[in-house]
Scaffold this active site. Structure first.
Site, PDB file in Angstrom:
ATOM      1  N   GLN A   9      52.763  35.740  41.681  1.00  0.00           N
ATOM      2  CA  GLN A   9      53.452  36.007  43.051  1.00  0.00           C
ATOM      3  C   GLN A   9      52.919  35.480  44.309  1.00  0.00           C
ATOM      4  OE1 GLN A   9      53.630  40.442  42.564  1.00  0.00           O
ATOM      5  NE2 GLN A   9      54.647  40.920  44.248  1.00  0.00           N
ATOM      6  N   SER A  87      47.247  35.448  37.484  1.00  0.00           N
ATOM      7  CA  SER A  87      47.885  36.933  37.659  1.00  0.00           C
ATOM      8  C   SER A  87      49.286  37.059  36.765  1.00  0.00           C
ATOM      9  CB  SER A  87      48.125  37.553  38.975  1.00  0.00           C
ATOM     10  OG  SER A  87      48.280  38.833  39.130  1.00  0.00           O
ATOM     11  N   LEU A  88      50.329  37.124  37.437  1.00  0.00           N
ATOM     12  CA  LEU A  88      51.363  37.175  36.831  1.00  0.00           C
ATOM     13  C   LEU A  88      51.814  36.184  35.954  1.00  0.00           C
ATOM     14  CD1 LEU A  88      54.793  37.994  36.277  1.00  0.00           C
ATOM     15  CD2 LEU A  88      54.994  36.580  38.683  1.00  0.00           C
ATOM     16  N   ARG A 112      56.104  45.490  34.328  1.00  0.00           N
ATOM     17  CA  ARG A 112      54.858  45.399  35.022  1.00  0.00           C
ATOM     18  C   ARG A 112      55.130  45.490  36.391  1.00  0.00           C
ATOM     19  NH1 ARG A 112      51.783  40.876  37.622  1.00  0.00           N
ATOM     20  NH2 ARG A 112      49.836  40.914  37.044  1.00  0.00           N
ATOM     21  N   HIS A 194      45.339  44.250  41.343  1.00  0.00           N
ATOM     22  CA  HIS A 194      43.931  43.712  40.768  1.00  0.00           C
ATOM     23  C   HIS A 194      42.633  44.772  41.408  1.00  0.00           C
ATOM     24  CE1 HIS A 194      45.892  40.658  38.753  1.00  0.00           C
ATOM     25  NE2 HIS A 194      46.347  40.193  39.761  1.00  0.00           N
ATOM     26  N   GLN A 243      43.983  43.389  32.873  1.00  0.00           N
ATOM     27  CA  GLN A 243      44.147  42.358  34.213  1.00  0.00           C
ATOM     28  C   GLN A 243      44.738  43.157  35.433  1.00  0.00           C
ATOM     29  OE1 GLN A 243      47.596  40.610  35.364  1.00  0.00           O
ATOM     30  NE2 GLN A 243      47.013  38.596  34.212  1.00  0.00           N
TER      31      GLN A 243
END
Length: 290
Positions: A9, A87-88, A112, A194, A243
């Site tokens: 992102q 991440s993503l 998500r 996170h 995660q």
């Protein structure tokens, strides 16, 4: 060895994927399939939308995922020997290395995004970039603050992102500056990604991940949670669930990939943020963007 890396992102921009859509029949088919799966024309927002529209989490995450995955599928001689995603981007990497189907990957990313958006609405929270401090100093400062604030992204040496409750992050930023940080500034994000504040999203996503088929990968993925090569589908699932509330160990992942033989890092997706970070982690390694 060829390593392929996938952004998260923040890499989105207006017009992303439009060239792919117009120049490849495979890309066009996949984009239209995505519109059907999502139930709205995400391509309209990707190609013509405003920066504000693209910034909505339920748009941003599928948009970045689609750009990365469809680009990978249209590349000639795409033979990854190791992959990682920020991440993503880990979901894009899992489609690229054969663990997830295109359809399942997109459905999980959409779930998500929705789950994270809901978690953001529960409590006032944010993230901040901290520049010019050693990792352990950032960790110590976070631990000394009342309230929830934790290291969220280990992006490269001297560049960390912290995440947590709004007031705790603000206090941490002041303390980081006192500890010698060049900068400690709040980021324009909707919540504390996170961090423990993403627990409601993690629970919701866990159910969807457990119900999805994960295949054996064609090459190892270096996952954010462990920064180690993983090839076992059940372990990949477990790390993917963890995660959301754990930090992204990007510096450590790249260092491990180099140790394991990576000689060329190619970023697949919008922007060139990750190759920039790789260059700061190791100046000798070769980088490219697809």
């Amino acid at each position: 060895m060829k390593a392929y890396i996938f952004p998260g992102q923040g890499a989105q921009f207006t017009g992303m994927g439009k060239e792919l859509y117009e120049n490849s029949s495979l890309a066009k088919d996949l984009f239209e399939k995505a519109n059907d799966i999502l139930g709205f024309r995400i391509t309209d927002i990707m190609f013509e939308g405003t920066a504000e529209e693209l910034k909505e989490t339920n748009v941003t995450q599928p948009a970045v995922f689609l750009h990365s995955v469809i680009l990978a599928k249209t590349l000639k001689n795409f033979k990854p020997e190791m992959v990682a995603g920020h991440s993503l981007g880990e979901f894009s990497a899992l489609v690229a290395n054969g663990v997830l189907s295109f359809e399942d990957g997109l459905k999980l990313v959409s779930k998500r995004a929705t789950a994270m958006q809901k978690a953001c609405e529960i409590k006032s929270s944010t993230m901040a970039a901290v520049l010019g401090l050693a990792d352990e100093v950032v960790e110590q400062v976070c631990a000394s603050i009342d309230g929830i604030v934790v290291p969220a992204n280990y992006n490269c040496p001297g560049q960390l992102v912290i995440s947590g409750e709004f007031l705790a992050v603000e206090k941490a930023c002041e303390a980081m500056k006192e500890a010698g940080a060049k900068r400690a500034l709040l980021l324009p994000v909707g919540g504390a990604f996170h961090s423990p504040l993403m627990e409601p999203a993690r629970s919701a996503l866990a159910t969807a991940i457990e119900a999805t088929t994960f295949s054996t990968p064609i090459c190892p993925i270096y996952q954010n949670v462990t920064a180690q090569a993983v090839s076992d589908p059940s372990e990949i699932k477990k790390n993917l669930i963890l995660q959301l509330t754990a930090p992204v160990k990007w510096t450590q992942s790249v260092q491990q990939m180099i140790k394991d033989g990576a000689t060329l890092f190619t970023e697949i997706g919008p922007g060139k943020v990750l190759v920039g970070l790789v260059g700061k982690i190791d100046k000798e390694v070769e980088t490219a963007s697809a």
